[in-house]
Design an enzyme around this catalytic site. Sequence first.
Site, PDB file in Angstrom:
ATOM      1  N   ASN A 164      -8.559 -11.841 -24.804  1.00  0.00           N
ATOM      2  CA  ASN A 164      -9.687 -10.636 -24.969  1.00  0.00           C
ATOM      3  C   ASN A 164      -9.858 -10.044 -23.452  1.00  0.00           C
ATOM      4  OD1 ASN A 164      -9.488 -10.604 -27.694  1.00  0.00           O
ATOM      5  ND2 ASN A 164     -11.740 -11.566 -27.931  1.00  0.00           N
ATOM      6  N   ARG A 218      -0.008   0.796 -36.482  1.00  0.00           N
ATOM      7  CA  ARG A 218       0.638  -0.285 -35.854  1.00  0.00           C
ATOM      8  C   ARG A 218       1.506  -0.956 -37.120  1.00  0.00           C
ATOM      9  NH1 ARG A 218      -1.770  -1.326 -30.876  1.00  0.00           N
ATOM     10  NH2 ARG A 218      -4.161  -0.931 -30.634  1.00  0.00           N
ATOM     11  N   ARG A 273      -2.263   1.748 -28.693  1.00  0.00           N
ATOM     12  CA  ARG A 273      -2.564   0.752 -27.361  1.00  0.00           C
ATOM     13  C   ARG A 273      -1.681  -0.691 -27.570  1.00  0.00           C
ATOM     14  NH1 ARG A 273      -5.172   1.080 -23.049  1.00  0.00           N
ATOM     15  NH2 ARG A 273      -6.946   2.612 -24.249  1.00  0.00           N
ATOM     16  N   HIS A 310      -5.392   7.728 -36.384  1.00  0.00           N
ATOM     17  CA  HIS A 310      -5.855   6.371 -36.812  1.00  0.00           C
ATOM     18  C   HIS A 310      -6.172   6.105 -38.097  1.00  0.00           C
ATOM     19  CE1 HIS A 310      -8.824   2.722 -36.056  1.00  0.00           C
ATOM     20  NE2 HIS A 310      -7.770   2.495 -35.547  1.00  0.00           N
ATOM     21  N   TYR A 347      -7.065 -10.187 -40.929  1.00  0.00           N
ATOM     22  CA  TYR A 347      -7.978  -9.246 -40.706  1.00  0.00           C
ATOM     23  C   TYR A 347      -8.661  -8.973 -42.171  1.00  0.00           C
ATOM     24  CZ  TYR A 347      -6.267  -7.189 -36.372  1.00  0.00           C
ATOM     25  OH  TYR A 347      -5.863  -7.084 -34.924  1.00  0.00           O
ATOM     26  N   ARG A 386     -19.123  -6.031 -35.591  1.00  0.00           N
ATOM     27  CA  ARG A 386     -18.246  -7.106 -35.072  1.00  0.00           C
ATOM     28  C   ARG A 386     -18.454  -7.384 -33.408  1.00  0.00           C
ATOM     29  NH1 ARG A 386     -13.136  -5.947 -35.341  1.00  0.00           N
ATOM     30  NH2 ARG A 386     -12.796  -5.913 -33.309  1.00  0.00           N
ATOM     31  N   HIS A 414     -13.068  -6.642 -39.871  1.00  0.00           N
ATOM     32  CA  HIS A 414     -12.320  -5.327 -39.467  1.00  0.00           C
ATOM     33  C   HIS A 414     -12.836  -4.189 -40.209  1.00  0.00           C
ATOM     34  CE1 HIS A 414      -8.854  -2.640 -38.640  1.00  0.00           C
ATOM     35  NE2 HIS A 414      -9.324  -3.147 -37.490  1.00  0.00           N
TER      36      HIS A 414
END
Length: 783
Positions: free
Chosen positions: A137, A466, A496, A526, A559, A655, A683
Amino acid sequence: MQPAVPDPLPRNGKLHLAPASSDAPIGVPARKNGAMSQPSTQGQVQHAQPSVGSIAAHRPHTLSAAVSDLDPDIDADLDAYDEDGQVGHDGQELPQGRFLDRERSWLAFNERVLELAEDPNTPLLERANFLAIFASNLDEFFMVRVAGLKRRIATGVATRSASGLQPREVLELIWNRSRELMARHAACYQEDVAPGLADEGIHLVRWNELTEKEQSRLFTLFRQQIFPVLTPLAVDPAHPFPYISGLSLNLAVVVRNPVSGHTHFARVKVPPLLSRFLEASPQRYVPIEDVIAAPAHLAELFPGMEILEHHMFRLTRNEDLEVEEDDAENLLQALEKELMRRRFGPPVRLEVEESIDRNVLDLLVRELKISEAEVYPLPGPLDLTGLFGIAALDRPELKYPKFIAGTHRDLAEVESASAPDIFAALRERDVLLHHPYDSFSTSVQAFLEQAAADPDVLAIKQTLYRTSGDSPIVDALIDAAESGKQVLVLVEIKARFDEQANIKWARKLEEAGCHVVYGLVGLKTHCKLSLVVRQEGDALVRYSHVGTGNYHPKTARLYEDLGLLTAKQEVGADLSDLFNRLSGYSRRETYRRLLVAPKSLRDGLISRIEKEIQHHRAGRPAYVRIKCNSMVDEAVVDSLYRASQAGVPVDVWVRGICAVRPGVAGLSETIRVRSVLGRFLEHSRVFAFGNAGEPEVWIGSADMMHRNLDRRIEALVRVTDPAHRATLNRLLETGMSDSTASWHLGADGNWTRHALDPEGQPLRNVQETLIDARRRRRGTAKP
């Protein structure tokens, strides 16, 4: 004892809140997202550097794989917001300093990840995993956020943040706070996790701790498999200082020519494709850089020279992308060129072993053109993302108990092992999915695979933000196209750190006959949408899926996400309209059951928050409950402040980063902010409103950030089934309950962990509670 928030003081007739001190403690005692990374491992122990890219991902950034999901947390949010003149519920201007600093909040999020690694109640290999997540991270935070801030300062476009801090103050806050956290991180490994693993028979040792037999075995390995791929690079008048790639481990070696007596500097790069930890003997692992740096091995690299000293260092570079999107036709080529340039970004952090010689450090600082403030001396080994490989060891007793998701009860056929007919199930009812507690493979994946194989399906339309390299979703879309179905795939190639993979899959889909589009210029796509059009008799029926997470089977096991499968025609019509906007020319901005960014989502949510104020004034049931990864958007935050000033209860379950100051008298007394981190990465995004006793609930892809609301195509869908709305409200109530283990945010920006009740007993773990509920449903609950 946390410092009290200063009382608001009138200044020039305005009410001000002092910004949180940059040197105040950020949290008590880790996405992250997120959209926190854990690469896949091959073999027993793998050198698992992040495939840079949160959470961040959504490459496997999970809270068991990675926490950050940095994708919704890390990106730049630079839109201007005029905080002056914003009017509160009472008609007075809202006070300045009412927003917490987002960079400080992100560091506090990663501190919560670290706290899970420090927690002795966390299983040992999971603690190692959280240490790796923390390191991954922070790598991405420096590559994107710090690099972007430095770039804006250098170009003179940086402005005061919404928290009131000047850009240089934010940068110094980051340097100071990250230095403290990295020291804690190293201490947790050195003093706690590594000794704890040794007690369990997993030894992480240095070269001088190996036996003679182990060193001899590794010498053979070095000669056969490591030495041939090493390239020592000298630095002298004939050899300029070499380029140091981002996130690579390097040896700085000082040698002396015994004939001339001259000393020389050389750099040896640790090959990133080799295993990070090498097994010297069963359950004994040594870092690969220790093997390379062994005296006999360096002598092989520099024969005839005297080895005087060697030191490890690691550089972090700016790896953000800047692509001009003036022409959608050449976006693919422009992005590929930018990916090549990204590896040459300017340095933003230099990690060195704390034992490094000052002269060597001065050379690195000078040649890399980095400031002393960006140098981080640490005890070795550097780059603890390598612990991902250790965490993957097959020692189930040192991990969270295994949980295997089952098929959702509304999709499972009773007393039948055959695959469920998902279309028939959806004709009966909507299905609300909650991953990873409900299996992704027997729901969303099966939905698309059944659609690809069904001769009555005419068309499939799909967004992909993704996906994995061996994705059954991609395979199903290719099968559908090859069988003659119309297949439209909107691939977001600017996701990204997954750009290269998405370019590859976009081309593979095109070769199979899919219609592949890359969305709208200037906007990332997205939203998580799937639409299937099926011929049923004389009618065309549309089946839809709207989710909060990516179509990624691997991360769906780690997730926490929600999804709605439905045959409701108003949702299908909305998705048809939205896909037409994304693939063609359309100016539609309003929908039946969707809120869509960038046009209607922010305004739609704020209008519903304002409506709760009206309900509360009239004595009708009113509340606002939000679950998201990030709460930063100032306009949304101000609407929550106005609701709180009116007395509306406001709960925010976040989160990662959060700009809200809860519990400030006269501003946010009814606002509570909680954060939950654990084995799964929280998530999902949920937005619930009391609505005078007729609850209104939405789920979807959007976080409360400028980029999500202004520069992305995001979609929320309204959940209409009363049982589903009740389920989601129960989830929100559980997450916000004082009997649930979580972190609580204070008005000063500090997070306090609440894990034990007054009697010292563990509070309820919301994730384990949901796991137990699924096990009870299947009759497999633990006694």
